[in-house]
Design a protein around this motif. Structure first.
Motif, PDB file in Angstrom:
ATOM      1  N   VAL A 108     149.339  88.842 -21.078  1.00  0.00           N
ATOM      2  CA  VAL A 108     150.452  89.237 -20.213  1.00  0.00           C
ATOM      3  C   VAL A 108     150.079  90.530 -19.493  1.00  0.00           C
ATOM      4  O   VAL A 108     149.660  91.498 -20.139  1.00  0.00           O
ATOM      5  N   GLU A 109     150.222  90.554 -18.194  1.00  0.00           N
ATOM      6  CA  GLU A 109     149.888  91.760 -17.420  1.00  0.00           C
ATOM      7  C   GLU A 109     151.041  92.096 -16.477  1.00  0.00           C
ATOM      8  O   GLU A 109     151.484  91.260 -15.698  1.00  0.00           O
ATOM      9  N   ALA A 110     151.484  93.351 -16.543  1.00  0.00           N
ATOM     10  CA  ALA A 110     152.637  93.775 -15.740  1.00  0.00           C
ATOM     11  C   ALA A 110     152.285  93.982 -14.267  1.00  0.00           C
ATOM     12  O   ALA A 110     153.112  93.755 -13.393  1.00  0.00           O
TER      13      ALA A 110
ATOM     14  N   SER B  40     137.006 105.916  -8.342  1.00  0.00           N
ATOM     15  CA  SER B  40     136.490 107.291  -8.431  1.00  0.00           C
ATOM     16  C   SER B  40     134.981 107.321  -8.213  1.00  0.00           C
ATOM     17  O   SER B  40     134.464 108.196  -7.517  1.00  0.00           O
ATOM     18  N   LYS B  41     134.280 106.333  -8.771  1.00  0.00           N
ATOM     19  CA  LYS B  41     132.815 106.334  -8.587  1.00  0.00           C
ATOM     20  C   LYS B  41     132.442 105.984  -7.148  1.00  0.00           C
ATOM     21  O   LYS B  41     131.466 106.483  -6.598  1.00  0.00           O
ATOM     22  N   THR B  42     133.248 105.136  -6.521  1.00  0.00           N
ATOM     23  CA  THR B  42     132.959 104.775  -5.127  1.00  0.00           C
ATOM     24  C   THR B  42     133.187 105.987  -4.223  1.00  0.00           C
ATOM     25  O   THR B  42     132.391 106.251  -3.308  1.00  0.00           O
TER      26      THR B  42
ATOM     27  N   PHE C 136     137.912 105.708 -22.758  1.00  0.00           N
ATOM     28  CA  PHE C 136     136.861 105.272 -21.839  1.00  0.00           C
ATOM     29  C   PHE C 136     136.836 103.749 -21.822  1.00  0.00           C
ATOM     30  O   PHE C 136     137.153 103.102 -22.817  1.00  0.00           O
ATOM     31  N   THR C 137     136.355 103.210 -20.708  1.00  0.00           N
ATOM     32  CA  THR C 137     136.297 101.753 -20.588  1.00  0.00           C
ATOM     33  C   THR C 137     135.398 101.130 -21.653  1.00  0.00           C
ATOM     34  O   THR C 137     135.752 100.124 -22.275  1.00  0.00           O
ATOM     35  N   HIS C 138     134.226 101.735 -21.879  1.00  0.00           N
ATOM     36  CA  HIS C 138     133.303 101.131 -22.855  1.00  0.00           C
ATOM     37  C   HIS C 138     133.883 101.183 -24.263  1.00  0.00           C
ATOM     38  O   HIS C 138     133.626 100.293 -25.079  1.00  0.00           O
TER      39      HIS C 138
HETATM   40  C1  LIG Z   1     140.324 108.541 -12.393  1.00  0.00           C
HETATM   41  C2  LIG Z   1     139.771 107.904 -13.643  1.00  0.00           C
HETATM   42  C3  LIG Z   1     138.412 107.702 -13.760  1.00  0.00           C
HETATM   43  C4  LIG Z   1     137.888 107.098 -14.886  1.00  0.00           C
HETATM   44  N1  LIG Z   1     136.543 106.939 -14.977  1.00  0.00           N
HETATM   45  C5  LIG Z   1     136.001 106.388 -16.078  1.00  0.00           C
HETATM   46  C6  LIG Z   1     134.601 106.188 -16.191  1.00  0.00           C
HETATM   47  O1  LIG Z   1     133.849 106.535 -15.293  1.00  0.00           O
HETATM   48  N2  LIG Z   1     134.120 105.614 -17.311  1.00  0.00           N
HETATM   49  C7  LIG Z   1     134.935 105.231 -18.333  1.00  0.00           C
HETATM   50  O2  LIG Z   1     134.451 104.723 -19.324  1.00  0.00           O
HETATM   51  N3  LIG Z   1     136.282 105.384 -18.256  1.00  0.00           N
HETATM   52  C8  LIG Z   1     136.822 105.959 -17.158  1.00  0.00           C
HETATM   53  N4  LIG Z   1     138.176 106.097 -17.071  1.00  0.00           N
HETATM   54  C9  LIG Z   1     139.020 105.635 -18.194  1.00  0.00           C
HETATM   55  C10 LIG Z   1     139.227 104.133 -18.123  1.00  0.00           C
HETATM   56  O3  LIG Z   1     139.756 103.785 -16.872  1.00  0.00           O
HETATM   57  C11 LIG Z   1     140.150 103.690 -19.243  1.00  0.00           C
HETATM   58  O4  LIG Z   1     139.641 104.160 -20.474  1.00  0.00           O
HETATM   59  C12 LIG Z   1     140.279 102.177 -19.341  1.00  0.00           C
HETATM   60  O5  LIG Z   1     140.715 101.645 -18.117  1.00  0.00           O
HETATM   61  C13 LIG Z   1     141.284 101.814 -20.438  1.00  0.00           C
HETATM   62  O6  LIG Z   1     141.440 100.439 -20.501  1.00  0.00           O
HETATM   63  P1  LIG Z   1     142.730  99.812 -21.214  1.00  0.00           P
HETATM   64  O7  LIG Z   1     142.551  98.339 -21.159  1.00  0.00           O
HETATM   65  O8  LIG Z   1     142.958 100.448 -22.508  1.00  0.00           O
HETATM   66  O9  LIG Z   1     143.955 100.244 -20.300  1.00  0.00           O
HETATM   67  P2  LIG Z   1     144.302  99.880 -18.776  1.00  0.00           P
HETATM   68  O10 LIG Z   1     143.086  99.649 -17.980  1.00  0.00           O
HETATM   69  O11 LIG Z   1     145.243 100.924 -18.338  1.00  0.00           O
HETATM   70  O12 LIG Z   1     145.051  98.477 -18.882  1.00  0.00           O
HETATM   71  C14 LIG Z   1     146.324  98.380 -19.434  1.00  0.00           C
HETATM   72  C15 LIG Z   1     147.060  97.301 -18.680  1.00  0.00           C
HETATM   73  O13 LIG Z   1     148.264  96.998 -19.372  1.00  0.00           O
HETATM   74  C16 LIG Z   1     149.294  96.749 -18.422  1.00  0.00           C
HETATM   75  N5  LIG Z   1     150.586  96.968 -19.087  1.00  0.00           N
HETATM   76  C17 LIG Z   1     151.126  98.145 -19.485  1.00  0.00           C
HETATM   77  N6  LIG Z   1     152.310  97.928 -20.099  1.00  0.00           N
HETATM   78  C18 LIG Z   1     152.516  96.596 -20.102  1.00  0.00           C
HETATM   79  C19 LIG Z   1     153.549  95.747 -20.587  1.00  0.00           C
HETATM   80  N7  LIG Z   1     154.614  96.244 -21.218  1.00  0.00           N
HETATM   81  N8  LIG Z   1     153.431  94.411 -20.412  1.00  0.00           N
HETATM   82  C20 LIG Z   1     152.359  93.892 -19.775  1.00  0.00           C
HETATM   83  N9  LIG Z   1     151.355  94.648 -19.292  1.00  0.00           N
HETATM   84  C21 LIG Z   1     151.419  95.981 -19.469  1.00  0.00           C
HETATM   85  C22 LIG Z   1     148.995  97.746 -17.307  1.00  0.00           C
HETATM   86  O14 LIG Z   1     149.570  97.312 -16.089  1.00  0.00           O
HETATM   87  C23 LIG Z   1     147.463  97.727 -17.269  1.00  0.00           C
HETATM   88  O15 LIG Z   1     146.952  96.818 -16.332  1.00  0.00           O
HETATM   89  C24 LIG Z   1     138.739 106.675 -15.938  1.00  0.00           C
HETATM   90  C25 LIG Z   1     140.130 106.847 -15.815  1.00  0.00           C
HETATM   91  C26 LIG Z   1     140.644 107.453 -14.685  1.00  0.00           C
HETATM   92  C27 LIG Z   1     142.129 107.623 -14.567  1.00  0.00           C
END
Ligand SMILES: Cc1cc2nc3c(=O)[nH]c(=O)nc-3n(C[C@H](O)[C@H](O)[C@H](O)COP(=O)(O)OP(=O)(O)OC[C@H]3O[C@@H](n4cnc5c(N)ncnc54)[C@H](O)[C@@H]3O)c2cc1C
Length: 494
Positions: A34-36, A51-53, A320-322
């Protein structure tokens, strides 16, 4: 008939959710994601990719200005900021099309649903669609992967001005003339460089005495010096008192050592940290424990409810993403295959700040090792000794490796300099697989690759373990007549 409609429901379709849902489907679980908003989450839309772009666009602009150093004609780049931002958007869409769009996951058998999910009870969620539709579904297991958003502190007057966060920054069409960034962490630091390179005047404000608080002090100093040379200004040790709009200007009043001053700009970016997206999930009602808004998980990514797991930024750990990807693999595997031994890797967490020079780290920091009373050596290697760095005019930088003196076991590594993130990946592989300093030093690396710098840094282990007595022993055994070299200089690198 099965008791629940799904085996696994993943809430959130960012880095963690996509990995978790994909893996669950690959294990044969009937899966819903589920994605909001939009699949891809922060990383694709408002984080890593834009940000990297943007950093790359700024880097090209600076290369045009600096072309003279390579014997080319330099000049002031002609920047069409609107086009730069269009390019940023195209790249996000390309990443989305390539890896995140729903069809990819639907082809894996996952039901992808657009809507906001909240728990009804601990086996049921209610999904509210954008157009107001409502659906209730039950599942045997859940993974919460709802990520985080910008945390904005309570500053008097802030709500009266139109400030930016990472959610709005990549939508702007006009280059700020003077950008004020509150927050000198990785996001603030990367964006300070991107905007200064694109032609904005940039001031970074932070209440801490130094930027990049989680990184090695010495290496941060090198990075900061470079950023200052490139034009970034700093107001550190400065607490923000209030923010005001004054005509077309934004005024940020800061106080340092009891003295107040006003920093003026036409745009304000808040880069003051992240806050987990847990508020609308109704976690209290189902008894999932949180701390400061973050979902609490154990080393298997399990919450206090045995069938509910969480991964990624929502846990407040290593945002972080990784790491989100790593945690998602653990959450899906442990939730569905229970007995597979897997836990969060705490000894080899890595991160990179993609400035120029890059600032990268893996494993334990020097401070962590000292705090733990660990005995180790610091092996240092400067970029000025890397031939590739000389060839490319990128000699600012330093690699530091923390390892055991006798065994060469690597405990951590940190680097500032061009391609530092790639150096670190080699050391991450070494830490994970028990490859020692000797193992890296003995591995042939092609000349003159950047990777050879990683090997030469590891050579330091051999160099530092050389001693007068060992040379004397060799001389005595083989009857050699040369001088005993002077090994007394602790900073020697050859
Ligand atoms: C400017 C910036 C630069 C970054 N650069 C780096 C980088 O270079 N390298 C790196 O490793 N990390 C980087 N990060 C961090 C990285 O983006 C995050 O760590 C990563 O995206 C986290 O993934 P996630 O799946 O936990 O959360 P998210 O990517 O935030 O995904 C969560 C998802 O859940 C959805 N959601 C929320 N609540 C609900 C709900 N109730 N029901 C359904 N869906 C919901 C949201 O819409 C979202 O799409 C950066 C972050 C920022 C802000």
């Amino acid at each position: 008939m099965a008791k629940y409609e799904f085996d696994m429901i993943v809430i959130g379709g960012g880095a963690a959710g996509l990995t978790a849902a994909g893996l669950a489907a690959n294990f044969g679980a009937k899966t819903m994601m589920v994605e909001a908003e939009k699949l891809g989450g922060d990383c694709t839309w408002t984080g890593c990719i834009p940000s990297k772009t943007l950093l790359k666009a700024g880097k090209v602009a600076r290369q045009i200005r600096d072309a003279g150093k390579y014997g080319l004609i330099d000049g002031e780049p002609n920047i069409d900021f609107k086009k730069v931002m269009q390019h940023v958007d195209e790249v996000r869409k390309e990443v989305y099309e390539d890896a995140d769009r729903p069809e990819i996951f639907e082809d894996m058998g996952i039901e992808v649903v657009h809507g906001k999910a909240a728990f009804e009870d601990d086996r049921t969620i209610r999904i509210i669609g954008k157009e107001g539709s409502e659906r209730k579904v039950s599942s045997k297991k859940f993974i919460i992967a709802t990520g985080a958003k910008a945390f904005v502190p309570n500053i008097p007057g802030l709500d009266e001005v139109e400030y930016l966060t990472n959610e709005s920054l990549f939508e702007i069409e006009k280059l700020p003339r003077e950008l004020i960034i509150i927050g000198g962490g990785p996001i603030g630091t990367e964006m300070s460089q991107a905007f200064v390179n694109l032609g904005s005047k940039v001031t970074v404000v932070d209440m801490a005495p130094q930027i990049m608080g989680n990184d090695d002090r010495e290496l941060v100093g090198i990075l900061r010096e470079e950023l200052e040379k490139q034009g970034v200004k700093y107001e550190l040790n400065a607490s923000v008192q209030k923010v005001e709009r004054n005509g077309t200007e934004i005024h940020v009043q800061v106080e340092r050592d009891g003295v107040s001053r006003i920093i003026k700009g036409d745009a304000l970016l808040m880069a003051t940290g992240r806050k987990a997206n847990t508020s609308g999930l109704n976690l209290e009602a189902v008894g999932v424990k949180t701390e400061n808004g973050n979902v609490i998980v154990n080393e298997s990514c399990r919450t206090n409810k045995s069938h509910i797991y969480a991964a990624g930024d929502v846990t407040g750990r290593y945002q972080f993403t990784h790491m989100s990807d790593h945690m998602a693999k653990i959450a899906a595997t442990k939730a569905l295959l229970k007995f597979v031994p897997m836990k969060i890797e705490k000894n080899m967490v890595s991160w990179v700040t993609f400035t120029e020079p890059e600032l990268a780290h893996v494993g334990k920091t020097e401070q962590q090792l000292r705090d733990a009373g660990e005995k180790f050596e610091v092996y240092r290697f400067p970029y000025s000794k890397i031939d590739r760095a000389l060839a490319e005019g990128e000699t600012i930088g330093l690699v530091k490796i923390f390892a055991k003196k006798l065994s060469g076991k690597i405990l951590g590594a940190t680097a500032v300099g061009a391609h530092a993130g790639e150096f670190i990946s080699e050391y991450a592989l070494a830490i994970k697989n028990g490859v020692s300093m000797r193992g890296i030093a003995d591995t042939i690396h092609p000349y003159p690759s950047w990777g050879l710098g990683a090997r030469r840094a590891a050579d330091q282990w051999y160099i530092k373990n050389q001693s007068e007595w060992s040379v004397k022993l060799i001389k005595a055994v083989f009857g050699y007549r040369g001088e005993v070299p002077d090994f007394s200089d602790p900073d020697r690198i050859v």
